[in-house]
Design an enzyme around this catalytic site. Sequence first.
Site, PDB file in Angstrom:
ATOM      1  N   LYS A  11     -33.410  24.100  35.238  1.00 51.45           N
ATOM      2  CA  LYS A  11     -32.597  23.429  36.256  1.00 51.45           C
ATOM      3  C   LYS A  11     -33.483  22.724  37.294  1.00 51.45           C
ATOM      4  O   LYS A  11     -34.684  23.012  37.406  1.00 51.45           O
ATOM      5  CB  LYS A  11     -31.671  24.459  36.905  1.00 51.45           C
ATOM      6  CG  LYS A  11     -30.696  25.110  35.892  1.00 51.45           C
ATOM      7  CD  LYS A  11     -29.736  26.084  36.573  1.00 51.45           C
ATOM      8  CE  LYS A  11     -28.769  26.718  35.565  1.00 51.45           C
ATOM      9  NZ  LYS A  11     -27.790  27.624  36.204  1.00 51.45           N
ATOM     10  N   ARG A 120     -31.671  35.302  26.548  1.00 48.53           N
ATOM     11  CA  ARG A 120     -30.889  35.869  27.670  1.00 48.53           C
ATOM     12  C   ARG A 120     -31.651  37.039  28.300  1.00 48.53           C
ATOM     13  O   ARG A 120     -31.654  37.208  29.509  1.00 48.53           O
ATOM     14  CB  ARG A 120     -29.506  36.352  27.187  1.00 48.53           C
ATOM     15  CG  ARG A 120     -28.512  35.270  26.824  1.00 48.53           C
ATOM     16  CD  ARG A 120     -28.123  34.360  27.970  1.00 48.53           C
ATOM     17  NE  ARG A 120     -27.481  35.013  29.092  1.00 48.53           N
ATOM     18  CZ  ARG A 120     -26.780  34.374  30.024  1.00 48.53           C
ATOM     19  NH1 ARG A 120     -26.598  33.063  29.962  1.00 48.53           N
ATOM     20  NH2 ARG A 120     -26.255  35.021  31.038  1.00 48.53           N
ATOM     21  N   ARG A 137     -35.732  34.776  36.086  1.00 47.87           N
ATOM     22  CA  ARG A 137     -34.968  34.716  37.348  1.00 47.87           C
ATOM     23  C   ARG A 137     -35.453  35.788  38.332  1.00 47.87           C
ATOM     24  O   ARG A 137     -35.502  35.566  39.533  1.00 47.87           O
ATOM     25  CB  ARG A 137     -33.472  34.876  37.052  1.00 47.87           C
ATOM     26  CG  ARG A 137     -32.848  33.638  36.383  1.00 47.87           C
ATOM     27  CD  ARG A 137     -31.488  33.957  35.786  1.00 47.87           C
ATOM     28  NE  ARG A 137     -30.752  32.770  35.375  1.00 47.87           N
ATOM     29  CZ  ARG A 137     -29.602  32.813  34.696  1.00 47.87           C
ATOM     30  NH1 ARG A 137     -29.072  33.980  34.358  1.00 47.87           N
ATOM     31  NH2 ARG A 137     -28.981  31.705  34.368  1.00 47.87           N
ATOM     32  N   ASN A 157     -30.522  29.485  40.128  1.00 39.89           N
ATOM     33  CA  ASN A 157     -31.155  30.543  39.331  1.00 39.89           C
ATOM     34  C   ASN A 157     -32.081  30.007  38.243  1.00 39.89           C
ATOM     35  O   ASN A 157     -32.262  30.639  37.211  1.00 39.89           O
ATOM     36  CB  ASN A 157     -30.076  31.474  38.749  1.00 39.89           C
ATOM     37  CG  ASN A 157     -29.045  30.716  37.950  1.00 39.89           C
ATOM     38  OD1 ASN A 157     -29.177  29.507  37.747  1.00 39.89           O
ATOM     39  ND2 ASN A 157     -28.023  31.402  37.478  1.00 39.89           N
ATOM     40  N   HIS A 160     -30.718  27.861  32.583  1.00 38.75           N
ATOM     41  CA  HIS A 160     -29.486  28.181  31.874  1.00 38.75           C
ATOM     42  C   HIS A 160     -29.870  28.502  30.445  1.00 38.75           C
ATOM     43  O   HIS A 160     -30.806  27.910  29.911  1.00 38.75           O
ATOM     44  CB  HIS A 160     -28.531  26.976  31.871  1.00 38.75           C
ATOM     45  CG  HIS A 160     -27.498  27.072  30.788  1.00 38.75           C
ATOM     46  ND1 HIS A 160     -26.332  27.783  30.948  1.00 38.75           N
ATOM     47  CD2 HIS A 160     -27.493  26.611  29.507  1.00 38.75           C
ATOM     48  CE1 HIS A 160     -25.644  27.735  29.813  1.00 38.75           C
ATOM     49  NE2 HIS A 160     -26.325  27.037  28.921  1.00 38.75           N
TER      50      HIS A 160
HETATM   51  P1  IDP Z   1     -25.206  32.418  33.422  1.00 38.98           P
HETATM   52  O1  IDP Z   1     -25.933  31.180  33.901  1.00 38.98           O
HETATM   53  O2  IDP Z   1     -26.061  33.660  33.641  1.00 38.98           O
HETATM   54  O3  IDP Z   1     -24.697  32.316  32.018  1.00 38.98           O
HETATM   55  P2  IDP Z   1     -22.471  31.991  34.350  1.00 38.98           P
HETATM   56  O4  IDP Z   1     -21.533  33.094  34.688  1.00 38.98           O
HETATM   57  O5  IDP Z   1     -22.252  31.251  33.076  1.00 38.98           O
HETATM   58  O6  IDP Z   1     -23.959  32.611  34.404  1.00 38.98           O
HETATM   59  O7  IDP Z   1     -22.453  30.981  35.573  1.00 38.98           O
HETATM   60  C1  IDP Z   1     -22.923  29.651  35.474  1.00 38.98           C
HETATM   61  C2  IDP Z   1     -23.704  29.322  36.723  1.00 38.98           C
HETATM   62  O8  IDP Z   1     -22.851  29.315  37.869  1.00 38.98           O
HETATM   63  C3  IDP Z   1     -24.794  30.306  37.067  1.00 38.98           C
HETATM   64  O9  IDP Z   1     -25.985  30.095  36.328  1.00 38.98           O
HETATM   65  C4  IDP Z   1     -24.975  30.089  38.548  1.00 38.98           C
HETATM   66  O10 IDP Z   1     -25.831  28.984  38.820  1.00 38.98           O
HETATM   67  C5  IDP Z   1     -23.567  29.733  39.000  1.00 38.98           C
HETATM   68  N1  IDP Z   1     -22.842  30.896  39.575  1.00 38.98           N
HETATM   69  C6  IDP Z   1     -22.423  32.006  38.964  1.00 38.98           C
HETATM   70  N2  IDP Z   1     -21.768  32.814  39.813  1.00 38.98           N
HETATM   71  C7  IDP Z   1     -21.787  32.194  41.019  1.00 38.98           C
HETATM   72  C8  IDP Z   1     -21.263  32.524  42.337  1.00 38.98           C
HETATM   73  O11 IDP Z   1     -20.656  33.560  42.559  1.00 38.98           O
HETATM   74  N3  IDP Z   1     -21.488  31.604  43.332  1.00 38.98           N
HETATM   75  C9  IDP Z   1     -22.167  30.446  43.109  1.00 38.98           C
HETATM   76  N4  IDP Z   1     -22.648  30.121  41.915  1.00 38.98           N
HETATM   77  C10 IDP Z   1     -22.469  30.966  40.882  1.00 38.98           C
HETATM   78 MG    MG Z   2     -23.196  31.115  31.209  1.00 39.18          MG
END
Ligand code: IDP
Ligand code: MG
Length: 231
Positions: A11, A120, A137, A157, A160
Amino acid sequence: MLGERTLVLIKPDAVKRGLIGVICQRFEQVGLKIVACKLVSATRKQLNGHFPASDDWIRGMGEKTLQTYNEYAMDPLEFLGTDDSFQIGLKIKEWNYHYLSLGPIMIMVLQGIHAIDAVRKLIGHTLPYKAAPGTIRGDFSINAPDLANLVGSACKNLVHASDNKAEAEWEIVNWFEPTEILSWERADEFLHFVQGESVDTKKETTMKYAALEQTFKALKCDDPRNAAEYA
Ligand code: IDP
Ligand code: MG
């Protein structure tokens, strides 16, 4: 194909912090193979293809966020203006579009045994402050959504990675043309996955040649520019 393929996206915060090299190293050092890679400025169309449009996904994203608010006794109405999981999910989705548009992103397809789960594991928990040390991360960020959300931002974070087989399939098609994905063999693949205790050298040699033959076949099939050479 040896193993499976997964999509990784480095990212803009990681690109801007100069972390492309160390992140790729984490993947390469365990034996994962980069079979496609490019630096792009994401278009709206690519982002639309990347994030699922389903109501379930949006609501799930909202519910996860509400959990964080619960955990820290924060009032979602005060900070987000709503406590409806769908509305919150929509907000997070839009923040993610903005996040991935903050600068160039490096996208790649990684291939290897259990590549989806292995990657992951290497990237760690979604929320960096919860991610274990040793993960990408966890080692390079301490970001948290409660603070990010206060300023109207997705939780930054760094990376992805596809979460499951179906996600990997649609994400790879979204970001790459089939001809951009190359078939090649790492020098240590035989050592990692094929070489055993067998003293039957004839069998080993046969397997080596079978692997080589497969590589040549893949080269010939995947890239039309090679067709004449191998005809
Ligand atoms: P992942 O990236 O670990 O698969 P996902 O649940 O798919 O996590 O969420 C996609 C992205 O949304 C995350 O990588 C993060 O950048 C963002 N995100 C997830 N939860 C939150 C939140 O509670 N607030 C703001 N951003 C969030
Ligand atoms: Mg995801």
